[in-house]
Structure formats: C-alpha cells, structure tokens
Motif scaffolding. Structure first.
Motif, PDB file in Angstrom:
ATOM      1  N   PRO A  36      -9.535  30.066   0.638  1.00 62.63           N
ATOM      2  CA  PRO A  36     -10.395  29.302   1.545  1.00 62.63           C
ATOM      3  C   PRO A  36     -11.843  29.322   1.063  1.00 62.63           C
ATOM      4  CG  PRO A  36      -9.822  31.404   2.529  1.00 62.63           C
ATOM      5  CD  PRO A  36      -9.019  31.274   1.261  1.00 62.63           C
ATOM      6  N   ASP A  37     -12.572  28.338   1.491  1.00 67.28           N
ATOM      7  CA  ASP A  37     -14.004  28.267   1.182  1.00 67.28           C
ATOM      8  C   ASP A  37     -14.287  28.307  -0.314  1.00 67.28           C
ATOM      9  OD1 ASP A  37     -14.478  28.268   3.962  1.00 67.28           O
ATOM     10  OD2 ASP A  37     -14.506  30.441   3.999  1.00 67.28           O
ATOM     11  N   PHE A  38     -13.880  27.238  -1.004  1.00 70.34           N
ATOM     12  CA  PHE A  38     -14.212  27.133  -2.422  1.00 70.34           C
ATOM     13  C   PHE A  38     -15.726  27.295  -2.576  1.00 70.34           C
ATOM     14  CE2 PHE A  38     -10.507  23.911  -3.044  1.00 70.34           C
ATOM     15  CZ  PHE A  38      -9.591  24.938  -3.166  1.00 70.34           C
ATOM     16  N   THR A  39     -16.142  28.033  -3.589  1.00 70.42           N
ATOM     17  CA  THR A  39     -17.563  28.236  -3.826  1.00 70.42           C
ATOM     18  C   THR A  39     -18.158  27.020  -4.534  1.00 70.42           C
ATOM     19  OG1 THR A  39     -17.290  29.221  -6.015  1.00 70.42           O
ATOM     20  CG2 THR A  39     -17.160  30.725  -4.105  1.00 70.42           C
ATOM     21  N   GLU A  40     -19.480  26.932  -4.513  1.00 75.81           N
ATOM     22  CA  GLU A  40     -20.128  25.820  -5.217  1.00 75.81           C
ATOM     23  C   GLU A  40     -19.827  25.866  -6.709  1.00 75.81           C
ATOM     24  OE1 GLU A  40     -24.132  24.583  -4.116  1.00 75.81           O
ATOM     25  OE2 GLU A  40     -23.930  25.749  -2.260  1.00 75.81           O
ATOM     26  N   ALA A  41     -19.759  27.061  -7.290  1.00 72.48           N
ATOM     27  CA  ALA A  41     -19.437  27.190  -8.713  1.00 72.48           C
ATOM     28  C   ALA A  41     -18.007  26.724  -8.998  1.00 72.48           C
ATOM     29  CB  ALA A  41     -19.632  28.631  -9.179  1.00 72.48           C
ATOM     30  N   GLU A  42     -17.067  27.066  -8.112  1.00 72.76           N
ATOM     31  CA  GLU A  42     -15.679  26.610  -8.283  1.00 72.76           C
ATOM     32  C   GLU A  42     -15.599  25.096  -8.167  1.00 72.76           C
ATOM     33  OE1 GLU A  42     -13.084  30.393  -6.608  1.00 72.76           O
ATOM     34  OE2 GLU A  42     -13.979  29.014  -5.157  1.00 72.76           O
ATOM     35  N   ILE A  43     -16.312  24.536  -7.220  1.00 77.64           N
ATOM     36  CA  ILE A  43     -16.316  23.080  -7.037  1.00 77.64           C
ATOM     37  C   ILE A  43     -16.888  22.402  -8.275  1.00 77.64           C
ATOM     38  CG2 ILE A  43     -17.397  21.204  -5.731  1.00 77.64           C
ATOM     39  CD1 ILE A  43     -17.140  23.062  -3.235  1.00 77.64           C
ATOM     40  N   GLU A  44     -18.007  22.914  -8.757  1.00 76.90           N
ATOM     41  CA  GLU A  44     -18.648  22.327  -9.939  1.00 76.90           C
ATOM     42  C   GLU A  44     -17.702  22.342 -11.138  1.00 76.90           C
ATOM     43  OE1 GLU A  44     -22.406  23.332 -12.827  1.00 76.90           O
ATOM     44  OE2 GLU A  44     -22.624  23.746 -10.681  1.00 76.90           O
ATOM     45  N   ALA A  45     -17.027  23.461 -11.351  1.00 72.66           N
ATOM     46  CA  ALA A  45     -16.088  23.561 -12.473  1.00 72.66           C
ATOM     47  C   ALA A  45     -14.913  22.601 -12.295  1.00 72.66           C
ATOM     48  CB  ALA A  45     -15.590  24.997 -12.610  1.00 72.66           C
ATOM     49  N   ALA A  46     -14.387  22.494 -11.094  1.00 68.23           N
ATOM     50  CA  ALA A  46     -13.260  21.595 -10.834  1.00 68.23           C
ATOM     51  C   ALA A  46     -13.671  20.134 -11.004  1.00 68.23           C
ATOM     52  CB  ALA A  46     -12.707  21.832  -9.436  1.00 68.23           C
ATOM     53  N   LEU A  47     -14.883  19.795 -10.606  1.00 68.14           N
ATOM     54  CA  LEU A  47     -15.342  18.410 -10.722  1.00 68.14           C
ATOM     55  C   LEU A  47     -15.523  17.981 -12.170  1.00 68.14           C
ATOM     56  CD1 LEU A  47     -17.899  18.042  -7.795  1.00 68.14           C
ATOM     57  CD2 LEU A  47     -15.567  17.166  -7.940  1.00 68.14           C
ATOM     58  N   ALA A  48     -15.706  18.932 -13.057  1.00 67.48           N
ATOM     59  CA  ALA A  48     -15.874  18.601 -14.469  1.00 67.48           C
ATOM     60  C   ALA A  48     -14.655  17.879 -15.028  1.00 67.48           C
ATOM     61  CB  ALA A  48     -16.152  19.869 -15.275  1.00 67.48           C
ATOM     62  N   HIS A  49     -13.501  18.016 -14.366  1.00 68.87           N
ATOM     63  CA  HIS A  49     -12.260  17.397 -14.840  1.00 68.87           C
ATOM     64  C   HIS A  49     -11.942  16.078 -14.142  1.00 68.87           C
ATOM     65  CE1 HIS A  49     -11.361  21.076 -16.985  1.00 68.87           C
ATOM     66  NE2 HIS A  49     -11.650  21.738 -15.890  1.00 68.87           N
ATOM     67  N   HIS A  50     -12.737  15.697 -13.165  1.00 71.72           N
ATOM     68  CA  HIS A  50     -12.414  14.497 -12.387  1.00 71.72           C
ATOM     69  C   HIS A  50     -13.198  13.296 -12.885  1.00 71.72           C
ATOM     70  CE1 HIS A  50      -9.786  15.846  -9.117  1.00 71.72           C
ATOM     71  NE2 HIS A  50     -10.336  17.021  -9.334  1.00 71.72           N
ATOM     72  N   PRO A  51     -12.499  12.184 -13.118  1.00 75.31           N
ATOM     73  CA  PRO A  51     -13.206  10.962 -13.508  1.00 75.31           C
ATOM     74  C   PRO A  51     -13.918  10.360 -12.301  1.00 75.31           C
ATOM     75  CG  PRO A  51     -10.898  10.497 -13.142  1.00 75.31           C
ATOM     76  CD  PRO A  51     -11.070  11.984 -12.989  1.00 75.31           C
ATOM     77  N   ARG A  52     -14.864   9.494 -12.582  1.00 72.83           N
ATOM     78  CA  ARG A  52     -15.515   8.767 -11.497  1.00 72.83           C
ATOM     79  C   ARG A  52     -14.489   7.868 -10.820  1.00 72.83           C
ATOM     80  NH1 ARG A  52     -19.187   8.691 -15.672  1.00 72.83           N
ATOM     81  NH2 ARG A  52     -21.178   9.650 -15.137  1.00 72.83           N
TER      82      ARG A  52
END
Length: 148
Positions: A36-52
């Motif tokens: 629960p409660d993904f951290t901002e660092a986890e979110i940032e790392a996960a977003l690196a793999h997502h296309p626009r």
C-alpha cells in the motif's frame, strides 16, 4: 512475471512471497492490497516504463504489448492525438513526468477529460491519483496474464 504489471519491486516481492494462492481471485485480491501507499520514488521509477497516452509503445515485450492493447481507444483519432499531445506536454511541464491513466475501458474523451481535471491538481494531490492508476493497471495486467 509480475514486473510487466507494475515495475515496483516491493509490490512484486510481496505478491510473490505470498504464494501459493488457492485461486486466481485470491491472487488478484491480495495484489490489490499489496504494497500500500506507493512512494514517490516507486512511482517515478514505474513511470519510466510507461509511454505517453496516445503514443505507440515501442518494443515487443510484455509491457509494450499491454500498453498497445490498453491504449487502443485513443489510437488513430487525429484530433484526439493532437489534444493528447498538448495535454501530455502541459502535464509533463507541471508535474515533471508522463500522464498516467488506466486507459483500458475508457474512451478517448474520458481520458482527455481526466487529463484536464488532473492538470488542476497540485503535486501533492496528484501522487495518490497516480498510485491508484498504477495499481489499477497492475491488476488489469495481472488478470491478462492469468486469463490470456
């Protein structure tokens, strides 16, 4: 197997460590509550793999295949593509990362409306929204792996 669902190692590790699951439903229920409660660092790392949103994901891996399928409702609509491009730019300028939304099951108009609404958020308001969207995407992708 879990990393293409959402590249947050803490979530992947919690789900993997809880095995075995008696049913697919039990796995999905656990995965919805894991980490629960993904951290901002986890979110940032996960977003690196997502296309626009609106851009064709590159590659042939599982994550790229998921993204192409999830974004099917926004491909091929030139007017929508132009508005998404402008909205993505505005979002990235404001928040410093790509706009992420569970696109599967949403029309292009719904995605654009959500993008416009979220542009009104503060960064503090946006973090839990992104985390919720990542979790929804992860569960949908996990379902796709379980029931191809």
């Amino acid at each position: 197997m879990l990393r293409p669902c959402v590249d947050i190692p803490r979530w992947c590790n919690e789900v993997a460590a809880a095995r075995p699951f008696a049913t697919a439903g039990e796995l999905l229920s656990f995965a919805e509550l894991a980490a629960p409660d993904f951290t901002e660092a986890e979110i940032e790392a996960a977003l690196a793999h997502h296309p626009r949103i609106g851009e064709r994901p590159a590659g042939s891996g599982t994550e790229a295949r998921f993204s192409r399928s999830e974004q099917a409702s926004v491909s091929g609509l030139e007017d929508v593509q132009d508005r998404l491009l402008a909205g993505n730019r505005a979002y990235e300028e404001k928040f410093g990362q790509v706009f992420l939304i569970r696109a599967a099951g949403r029309s292009a108009e719904e995605i654009l409306a959500a993008l416009q609404e979220r542009l009104g958020h503060t960064p503090a308001e946006e973090v839990p929204v992104i985390a919720a969207q990542l979790r929804e995407i992860a569960i949908l992708r996990l379902e796709g792996l379980l029931h191809p």
